[in-house]
Design a protein around this motif. Structure first.
Motif, mmCIF file in Angstrom:
data_model
loop_
_atom_site.group_PDB
_atom_site.id
_atom_site.type_symbol
_atom_site.label_atom_id
_atom_site.label_comp_id
_atom_site.label_asym_id
_atom_site.label_seq_id
_atom_site.Cartn_x
_atom_site.Cartn_y
_atom_site.Cartn_z
ATOM 1 N N ASP A 59 0.819 -1.277 0.006
ATOM 2 C CA ASP A 59 0.179 0.116 0.162
ATOM 3 C C ASP A 59 0.772 1.063 0.074
ATOM 4 O OD1 ASP A 59 -2.489 -1.519 -0.134
ATOM 5 O OD2 ASP A 59 -2.703 -1.192 2.075
ATOM 6 N N MET A 60 1.927 1.220 0.704
ATOM 7 C CA MET A 60 2.790 2.331 0.833
ATOM 8 C C MET A 60 3.651 2.641 -0.628
ATOM 9 S SD MET A 60 4.084 2.754 4.670
ATOM 10 C CE MET A 60 5.765 1.867 4.328
ATOM 11 N N THR A 61 3.909 1.674 -1.249
ATOM 12 C CA THR A 61 4.788 1.656 -2.607
ATOM 13 C C THR A 61 4.022 1.638 -3.833
ATOM 14 O OG1 THR A 61 5.194 -0.753 -2.637
ATOM 15 C CG2 THR A 61 6.761 0.721 -1.425
ATOM 16 N N THR A 62 2.616 1.250 -3.925
ATOM 17 C CA THR A 62 1.821 1.315 -4.885
ATOM 18 C C THR A 62 1.158 2.787 -5.173
ATOM 19 O OG1 THR A 62 1.308 -1.112 -4.721
ATOM 20 C CG2 THR A 62 -0.037 0.143 -6.303
ATOM 21 N N PRO A 63 1.420 3.206 -6.598
ATOM 22 C CA PRO A 63 0.811 4.424 -6.393
ATOM 23 C C PRO A 63 -0.936 4.317 -6.383
ATOM 24 C CG PRO A 63 2.193 4.320 -8.427
ATOM 25 C CD PRO A 63 2.332 2.862 -7.430
#
Length: 101
Positions: A59-63
């Motif tokens: 969730d933190m790395t997927t735009p």
């Protein structure tokens, strides 16, 4: 542990003994990406990074898709629905509920 005040302080900030400051970054929930980014940008200034209840790494790395960002922005800018949503989000009851999770 030193706690920064609200003034801007960069990695070259010095304490009373002219030593570089070393910070502990604490980020909770949705602010975990902010803490991670601060630590990544200034690793020499961050002594510890503490993430409490962070989102998943995916969730933190997927735009977020641009269409979803635009839809959310339009919703929150809406004079009726946006105003109602913020009134609910800022209500004491909801803040207490999320604070006690």
């Amino acid at each position: 542990m030193k706690i920064a005040n609200t003034q801007y302080m960069d990695s070259s900030s010095l304490n009373d003994t002219n030593e570089e400051l070393s910070w502990t970054i604490f980020a909770q929930g949705g602010l975990a990406p902010v803490g991670t980014m601060i630590a990544a940008r200034s690793p020499e200034s961050v002594r510890k990074l503490i993430l409490a209840s962070p989102p998943t790494w995916e969730d933190m790395t997927t735009p977020v898709p641009e269409s979803e960002l635009a839809r959310n922005l339009n919703f929150y800018k809406s004079p009726i629905l946006g105003t109602l949503a913020f009134a609910i989000f800022e209500s004491r009851r909801l803040v207490e509920f999320f604070s006690n999770l």
